[in-house]
Design a protein around this motif. Structure first.
Motif, PDB file in Angstrom:
ATOM      1  N   GLN A   1      33.804 -20.254 105.293  1.00 32.24           N
ATOM      2  CA  GLN A   1      34.929 -20.354 104.711  1.00 32.24           C
ATOM      3  C   GLN A   1      35.790 -18.948 104.479  1.00 32.24           C
ATOM      4  O   GLN A   1      36.825 -18.761 104.459  1.00 32.24           O
ATOM      5  N   HIS A   2      34.660 -17.826 104.720  1.00 29.86           N
ATOM      6  CA  HIS A   2      35.359 -16.455 104.623  1.00 29.86           C
ATOM      7  C   HIS A   2      35.856 -16.196 105.940  1.00 29.86           C
ATOM      8  O   HIS A   2      36.974 -15.490 106.105  1.00 29.86           O
ATOM      9  N   MET A   3      35.145 -16.782 106.929  1.00 29.53           N
ATOM     10  CA  MET A   3      35.713 -16.573 108.316  1.00 29.53           C
ATOM     11  C   MET A   3      37.311 -17.229 108.485  1.00 29.53           C
ATOM     12  O   MET A   3      38.138 -16.788 109.077  1.00 29.53           O
ATOM     13  N   ALA A   4      37.512 -18.411 107.704  1.00 29.96           N
ATOM     14  CA  ALA A   4      38.769 -19.269 107.921  1.00 29.96           C
ATOM     15  C   ALA A   4      39.799 -18.381 107.248  1.00 29.96           C
ATOM     16  O   ALA A   4      40.732 -18.384 107.580  1.00 29.96           O
ATOM     17  N   LYS A   5      39.294 -17.561 106.128  1.00 32.26           N
ATOM     18  CA  LYS A   5      40.399 -16.733 105.399  1.00 32.26           C
ATOM     19  C   LYS A   5      40.760 -15.683 106.147  1.00 32.26           C
ATOM     20  O   LYS A   5      41.903 -15.010 106.177  1.00 32.26           O
ATOM     21  N   ALA A   6      39.698 -15.025 106.807  1.00 26.28           N
ATOM     22  CA  ALA A   6      39.933 -13.810 107.630  1.00 26.28           C
ATOM     23  C   ALA A   6      41.164 -14.364 108.991  1.00 26.28           C
ATOM     24  O   ALA A   6      41.864 -13.386 109.046  1.00 26.28           O
ATOM     25  N   LEU A   7      40.660 -15.288 109.707  1.00 32.03           N
ATOM     26  CA  LEU A   7      41.560 -15.723 110.702  1.00 32.03           C
ATOM     27  C   LEU A   7      42.881 -16.010 110.389  1.00 32.03           C
ATOM     28  O   LEU A   7      43.981 -15.844 110.972  1.00 32.03           O
ATOM     29  N   ALA A   8      42.905 -16.623 109.024  1.00 33.55           N
ATOM     30  CA  ALA A   8      44.417 -16.900 108.432  1.00 33.55           C
ATOM     31  C   ALA A   8      45.124 -15.552 108.365  1.00 33.55           C
ATOM     32  O   ALA A   8      46.636 -15.588 108.633  1.00 33.55           O
ATOM     33  N   SER A   9      44.509 -14.511 108.287  1.00 30.77           N
ATOM     34  CA  SER A   9      45.154 -13.263 107.951  1.00 30.77           C
ATOM     35  C   SER A   9      45.818 -12.729 109.320  1.00 30.77           C
ATOM     36  O   SER A   9      46.715 -11.844 109.229  1.00 30.77           O
ATOM     37  N   ILE A  10      45.286 -13.163 110.325  1.00 37.52           N
ATOM     38  CA  ILE A  10      46.077 -12.534 111.567  1.00 37.52           C
ATOM     39  C   ILE A  10      46.454 -13.443 112.603  1.00 37.52           C
ATOM     40  O   ILE A  10      46.637 -13.166 113.663  1.00 37.52           O
ATOM     41  N   GLU A  11      46.803 -14.804 112.031  1.00 37.33           N
ATOM     42  CA  GLU A  11      47.103 -15.836 112.959  1.00 37.33           C
ATOM     43  C   GLU A  11      48.628 -15.651 113.259  1.00 37.33           C
ATOM     44  O   GLU A  11      49.291 -16.384 114.323  1.00 37.33           O
ATOM     45  N   GLY A  12      49.320 -14.954 112.685  1.00 35.29           N
ATOM     46  CA  GLY A  12      50.873 -14.861 112.980  1.00 35.29           C
ATOM     47  C   GLY A  12      51.074 -13.678 113.992  1.00 35.29           C
ATOM     48  O   GLY A  12      52.490 -13.618 114.323  1.00 35.29           O
ATOM     49  N   TYR A  13      49.876 -12.857 114.648  1.00 35.88           N
ATOM     50  CA  TYR A  13      50.480 -11.889 115.731  1.00 35.88           C
ATOM     51  C   TYR A  13      50.492 -12.456 117.007  1.00 35.88           C
ATOM     52  O   TYR A  13      49.374 -13.377 117.408  1.00 35.88           O
TER      53      TYR A  13
END
Length: 330
Positions: free
Chosen positions: A297-309
């Motif tokens: 769940q924390h990994m998913a939040k992390a990946l959402a933070s950089i998905e737009g790059y």
């Protein structure tokens, strides 16, 4: 991707060993002891890849990457002194190898050198004074937050009450995730033209990855294979550590299962068969999957933070680091 991790580790090691070379020799041997013993250099990897995600290169990221690793090693030296541990990852701890006075001084060198290389070497690679000042402030604050988290952890150990899950997450958010958070933020600040939103996004990535890292680390500490962990089976159960895997196990266990767990929990005199029984109780409950789901769940939040790059290579590298952290074997 493993080669990329190894390549970054090699570059960071070379850089750090060049900075930890001086006299008296014994002092610098003590300060560089863990660096010379190897390691994945996961936090510096995060710095470098966060910088690359925003168009930077490894040369610009090395001062921040080195500073983060020095602070990390500083915390390890002090942790080992507080816990009176004799071994870390297959080598003697610094205070056991060099004695307590040199271990404390060696730790102090690591701490002061972190800020020295961040300031001086940062300017040498072209990072502006504004960004360096921001990085120094963030790294100093992370050191304060780590100390707060460590103290909360000590309070947990001495308190007869068990912390709630949210209290535990708050503690590891300070004790462990703070350094991952600042690693990624400093990586962003090392890039050519960092924006405030970029720094916030990478900081969020690091914070969530840090929580995931500690969740899995605590799982390994509770029921990990000694051949993988380098520690005795059920070490965290025997030490009475109030980590999430153990909290969940004690919450679920009933009757004979709970008796087996409580007989070992916090008992350094527990026998090997008793410890094995306790580890089996925790393993059979499916705690592994519960903790890994929380980490995911924390990994998913992390990946959402950089998905737009748009830098696919650097983004993939950070994804790889996240996968590695959550997927570590027991």
């Amino acid at each position: 991707m493993k080669n990329e991790l190894d390549s970054c580790a090699f570059a960071v090691n070379e850089f750090l060993l060049s900075q930890l070379d001086g006299k008296p020799k014994a002092l610098y041997q003590a300060s560089s002891h863990y660096i010379r013993s190897g390691g994945k250099r996961l936090r510096p990897f995060m710095v470098i890849k966060s910088c690359e995600l925003l168009g930077g290169a490894i040369k610009r990221a090395l001062p921040a990457a080195g500073a983060v690793e020095l602070v990390h090693n500083f915390t390890l030296v002090h942790d080992d002194i507080m816990d009176n541990d004799e071994m870390r990852h297959g080598v003697a701890t610094v205070h056991h190898q060099y004695g307590l006075p040199l271990a404390i001084l060696g730790g102090d060198i690591l701490f002061s050198k972190a800020f020295e290389i961040l300031s001086y070497n940062g300017r040498k690679v072209g990072i502006g004074d504004k960004e360096i000042t921001e990085m120094v402030g963030r790294l100093a604050n992370s050191c304060t937050v780590i100390c707060e988290g460590q103290t909360i952890d000590i309070d947990f150990a001495s308190n007869t009450k068990f912390p709630s899950e949210s209290q535990y997450i708050d503690m590891i958010g300070k004790k462990t995730a703070a350094l991952f958070e600042v690693s990624c933020a400093m990586g962003a600040l090392s890039s050519p033209n960092p924006g405030i939103k970029d720094v916030d996004n990478l900081a969020s990535f690091g914070r969530n990855i840090g929580v995931a890292f500690q969740l899995v680390d605590d799982l390994i500490g509770a029921i990990g294979d000694p051949k993988v962990t380098g520690k005795a089976a059920g070490n965290d159960i025997r030490e009475g550590k109030k980590t999430l895997p153990i909290l969940l196990a004690l919450r679920k266990a009933k009757g004979d299962e709970r008796d087996k767990l409580m007989k070992v929990f916090g008992s350094k005199a527990a026998s090997v068969p008793e410890i094995k029984d306790a580890v089996k109780v925790v393993s059979d409950m499916g705690i592994d999957e519960d903790v890994r789901n929380a980490a995911r769940q924390h990994m998913a939040k992390a990946l959402a933070s950089i998905e737009g790059y748009s830098n696919a290579d650097a983004r993939r590298s950070l994804q790889f680091a996240a996968d590695f952290i959550v997927g570590r074997s027991l």
